[in-house]
Design a protein around this motif. Sequence first.
Motif, PDB file in Angstrom:
ATOM      1  N   ILE A   1      -8.536 -28.453  25.426  1.00 42.88           N
ATOM      2  CA  ILE A   1      -9.083 -29.746  25.026  1.00 42.88           C
ATOM      3  C   ILE A   1      -9.948 -29.634  23.778  1.00 42.88           C
ATOM      4  CG2 ILE A   1      -9.028 -30.709  27.362  1.00 42.88           C
ATOM      5  CD1 ILE A   1     -12.012 -30.011  27.606  1.00 42.88           C
ATOM      6  N   GLY A   2      -9.977 -28.463  23.148  1.00 39.76           N
ATOM      7  CA  GLY A   2     -10.843 -28.252  21.997  1.00 39.76           C
ATOM      8  C   GLY A   2     -10.383 -28.997  20.759  1.00 39.76           C
ATOM      9  N   GLU A   3     -11.352 -29.299  19.894  1.00 33.40           N
ATOM     10  CA  GLU A   3     -11.041 -29.988  18.636  1.00 33.40           C
ATOM     11  C   GLU A   3     -10.245 -29.107  17.692  1.00 33.40           C
ATOM     12  OE1 GLU A   3     -11.704 -30.212  14.402  1.00 33.40           O
ATOM     13  OE2 GLU A   3     -12.841 -28.868  15.705  1.00 33.40           O
ATOM     14  N   HIS A   4     -10.417 -27.786  17.807  1.00 40.48           N
ATOM     15  CA  HIS A   4      -9.801 -26.820  16.897  1.00 40.48           C
ATOM     16  C   HIS A   4      -8.360 -26.542  17.353  1.00 40.48           C
ATOM     17  CE1 HIS A   4     -10.624 -22.962  14.355  1.00 40.48           C
ATOM     18  NE2 HIS A   4      -9.376 -23.375  14.223  1.00 40.48           N
ATOM     19  N   GLY A   5      -7.387 -27.080  16.620  1.00 43.73           N
ATOM     20  CA  GLY A   5      -5.985 -26.846  16.935  1.00 43.73           C
ATOM     21  C   GLY A   5      -5.541 -25.463  16.505  1.00 43.73           C
ATOM     22  N   LEU A   6      -4.756 -24.795  17.362  1.00 47.34           N
ATOM     23  CA  LEU A   6      -4.347 -23.418  17.120  1.00 47.34           C
ATOM     24  C   LEU A   6      -2.872 -23.266  17.472  1.00 47.34           C
ATOM     25  CD1 LEU A   6      -5.219 -20.492  16.451  1.00 47.34           C
ATOM     26  CD2 LEU A   6      -5.905 -20.240  18.832  1.00 47.34           C
ATOM     27  N   LEU A   7      -2.047 -22.993  16.459  1.00 43.95           N
ATOM     28  CA  LEU A   7      -0.606 -22.827  16.664  1.00 43.95           C
ATOM     29  C   LEU A   7      -0.261 -21.349  16.745  1.00 43.95           C
ATOM     30  CD1 LEU A   7       2.252 -24.096  16.804  1.00 43.95           C
ATOM     31  CD2 LEU A   7       2.350 -23.893  14.304  1.00 43.95           C
ATOM     32  N   LEU A   8       0.498 -20.980  17.777  1.00 41.26           N
ATOM     33  CA  LEU A   8       0.946 -19.610  17.987  1.00 41.26           C
ATOM     34  C   LEU A   8       2.377 -19.473  17.480  1.00 41.26           C
ATOM     35  CD1 LEU A   8      -0.267 -19.215  21.704  1.00 41.26           C
ATOM     36  CD2 LEU A   8      -1.593 -18.919  19.594  1.00 41.26           C
ATOM     37  N   LEU A   9       2.613 -18.524  16.574  1.00 39.62           N
ATOM     38  CA  LEU A   9       3.938 -18.345  15.973  1.00 39.62           C
ATOM     39  C   LEU A   9       4.527 -17.009  16.414  1.00 39.62           C
ATOM     40  CD1 LEU A   9       1.895 -19.679  13.472  1.00 39.62           C
ATOM     41  CD2 LEU A   9       4.208 -20.274  12.806  1.00 39.62           C
TER      42      LEU A   9
ATOM     43  N   GLY B   1       2.032 -15.231  26.464  1.00 39.62           N
ATOM     44  CA  GLY B   1       1.509 -15.570  27.779  1.00 39.62           C
ATOM     45  C   GLY B   1       0.001 -15.388  27.902  1.00 39.62           C
ATOM     46  N   PRO B   2      -0.560 -14.213  27.522  1.00 39.64           N
ATOM     47  CA  PRO B   2      -2.003 -14.006  27.671  1.00 39.64           C
ATOM     48  C   PRO B   2      -2.850 -14.904  26.792  1.00 39.64           C
ATOM     49  CG  PRO B   2      -0.836 -11.912  27.447  1.00 39.64           C
ATOM     50  CD  PRO B   2       0.135 -12.987  27.105  1.00 39.64           C
ATOM     51  N   GLN B   3      -2.307 -15.334  25.674  1.00 39.61           N
ATOM     52  CA  GLN B   3      -3.068 -16.224  24.798  1.00 39.61           C
ATOM     53  C   GLN B   3      -3.065 -17.659  25.347  1.00 39.61           C
ATOM     54  OE1 GLN B   3      -0.965 -13.645  23.371  1.00 39.61           O
ATOM     55  NE2 GLN B   3      -2.975 -12.627  23.384  1.00 39.61           N
ATOM     56  N   LEU B   4      -1.931 -18.123  25.830  1.00 36.35           N
ATOM     57  CA  LEU B   4      -1.870 -19.462  26.405  1.00 36.35           C
ATOM     58  C   LEU B   4      -2.717 -19.567  27.673  1.00 36.35           C
ATOM     59  CD1 LEU B   4       1.916 -20.175  25.865  1.00 36.35           C
ATOM     60  CD2 LEU B   4       0.072 -21.602  24.994  1.00 36.35           C
ATOM     61  N   LYS B   5      -2.806 -18.464  28.411  1.00 38.76           N
ATOM     62  CA  LYS B   5      -3.544 -18.480  29.668  1.00 38.76           C
ATOM     63  C   LYS B   5      -5.039 -18.257  29.491  1.00 38.76           C
ATOM     64  CE  LYS B   5       0.351 -16.802  32.454  1.00 38.76           C
ATOM     65  NZ  LYS B   5       0.882 -15.647  33.228  1.00 38.76           N
ATOM     66  N   LYS B   6      -5.422 -17.427  28.497  1.00 40.05           N
ATOM     67  CA  LYS B   6      -6.793 -16.929  28.497  1.00 40.05           C
ATOM     68  C   LYS B   6      -7.648 -17.296  27.289  1.00 40.05           C
ATOM     69  CE  LYS B   6      -5.906 -12.960  31.511  1.00 40.05           C
ATOM     70  NZ  LYS B   6      -6.080 -11.485  31.666  1.00 40.05           N
ATOM     71  N   LEU B   7      -7.059 -17.775  26.200  1.00 37.43           N
ATOM     72  CA  LEU B   7      -7.912 -18.215  25.095  1.00 37.43           C
ATOM     73  C   LEU B   7      -8.759 -19.404  25.547  1.00 37.43           C
ATOM     74  CD1 LEU B   7      -5.565 -17.939  21.967  1.00 37.43           C
ATOM     75  CD2 LEU B   7      -7.642 -16.613  22.393  1.00 37.43           C
ATOM     76  N   ASN B   8      -9.903 -19.571  24.936  1.00 35.20           N
ATOM     77  CA  ASN B   8     -10.893 -20.563  25.342  1.00 35.20           C
ATOM     78  C   ASN B   8     -10.347 -21.988  25.193  1.00 35.20           C
ATOM     79  OD1 ASN B   8     -13.117 -22.286  25.622  1.00 35.20           O
ATOM     80  ND2 ASN B   8     -14.509 -20.821  24.689  1.00 35.20           N
ATOM     81  N   ARG B   9     -10.072 -22.624  26.307  1.00 34.42           N
ATOM     82  CA  ARG B   9      -9.462 -23.958  26.271  1.00 34.42           C
ATOM     83  C   ARG B   9     -10.471 -25.060  25.978  1.00 34.42           C
ATOM     84  NH1 ARG B   9      -4.765 -24.197  30.940  1.00 34.42           N
ATOM     85  NH2 ARG B   9      -3.734 -22.226  30.409  1.00 34.42           N
TER      86      ARG B   9
ATOM     87  N   ALA C   1      -4.609  -7.562  25.611  1.00 31.76           N
ATOM     88  CA  ALA C   1      -4.778  -9.005  25.459  1.00 31.76           C
ATOM     89  C   ALA C   1      -6.244  -9.430  25.455  1.00 31.76           C
ATOM     90  CB  ALA C   1      -4.014  -9.735  26.561  1.00 31.76           C
ATOM     91  N   ASP C   2      -7.041  -8.899  26.351  1.00 31.44           N
ATOM     92  CA  ASP C   2      -8.435  -9.335  26.438  1.00 31.44           C
ATOM     93  C   ASP C   2      -9.205  -8.963  25.174  1.00 31.44           C
ATOM     94  OD1 ASP C   2      -7.970 -10.416  28.922  1.00 31.44           O
ATOM     95  OD2 ASP C   2      -8.808  -8.721  30.037  1.00 31.44           O
ATOM     96  N   ARG C   3      -8.999  -7.742  24.689  1.00 34.77           N
ATOM     97  CA  ARG C   3      -9.679  -7.313  23.473  1.00 34.77           C
ATOM     98  C   ARG C   3      -9.207  -8.136  22.277  1.00 34.77           C
ATOM     99  NH1 ARG C   3      -8.667  -1.687  20.440  1.00 34.77           N
ATOM    100  NH2 ARG C   3      -7.921  -1.110  22.512  1.00 34.77           N
ATOM    101  N   PHE C   4      -7.915  -8.380  22.217  1.00 33.57           N
ATOM    102  CA  PHE C   4      -7.367  -9.170  21.113  1.00 33.57           C
ATOM    103  C   PHE C   4      -7.903 -10.599  21.147  1.00 33.57           C
ATOM    104  CE2 PHE C   4      -4.187 -12.089  19.401  1.00 33.57           C
ATOM    105  CZ  PHE C   4      -3.983 -11.554  18.140  1.00 33.57           C
ATOM    106  N   ASN C   5      -7.875 -11.217  22.325  1.00 33.91           N
ATOM    107  CA  ASN C   5      -8.348 -12.590  22.439  1.00 33.91           C
ATOM    108  C   ASN C   5      -9.818 -12.709  22.047  1.00 33.91           C
ATOM    109  OD1 ASN C   5      -5.819 -13.286  23.330  1.00 33.91           O
ATOM    110  ND2 ASN C   5      -6.414 -13.696  25.439  1.00 33.91           N
TER     111      ASN C   5
END
Length: 249
Positions: A8-16, A28-36, A231-235
């Motif tokens: 729901i964040g204002e900052h749009g982020l596209l994954l390519l 998968g780990p980015q869609l699940k765990k990045l700060n929503r 994934a956690d370190r990258f995110n």
Amino acid sequence: MYFEKVGIGEHGLLLLPGALGSTKTDFGPQLKKLNRKAFTIIGWDPRGYGQSRPPNKVFTTDFLQNDAEDAALLMKELGYEKYSLLGWSDGANVAAILSAKYPERVRKLVVWGGNSFITPEELEIYKKVRDVANWSPAMKQPMIDVYGEETFTKLWHDWVDIFVKMFEGKSGNVDLYMNELKKIKAQTLIVHGEKDAMVPKFQAEYLHKNIQGSRLVSWDDGKHNLHLKFADRFNALVEEFLSKDFSKL
């Protein structure tokens, strides 16, 4: 074109995603765990990949540029005037091309596993992995789950073969978008895995040298898919970069 949208964040982020990649296989780990709360995260299957079929991808020598146009149109249709990009492998190349062509639209850019040119030595790497029978089950099975074995094999052969075609009649490197790098204005983070078997470090160094003000981070234990294995370190790295004043990092 298929996409998934979470957060729901204002900052749009596209994954390519990378070659033949999709939301299902690559992020998968980015869609699940990045700060929503901080971001709205959009996973995307490029035209001809994943669930953005039929038809299947037809590879041309400008397929990266075409994907960049599709990505820009998708974000426009979703109502984003400015947004940030996370691009892996082929997706890193698409993200860089988009950022160069539409610098006013891209807030921040994160790329890893990308290459703005291809050397003859790298082409030999592609040829060596053309036979998917030699792939590990862990690498091959997610693609088979998406495409089926026959379609996956054909698409992968087509991907390798388009780069072989680019080298026809050439004795040196193939330029993918080298001259476009200077047009990138977005704050840029380049991540490189020192154990990346597909993309040598000089590719990340070239991006760093030619994207003004960019930051390069190398991981000694990282391979080509470092965002999945760590994934956690990258995110955490990505969230810090996207959320804070670039000059203070």
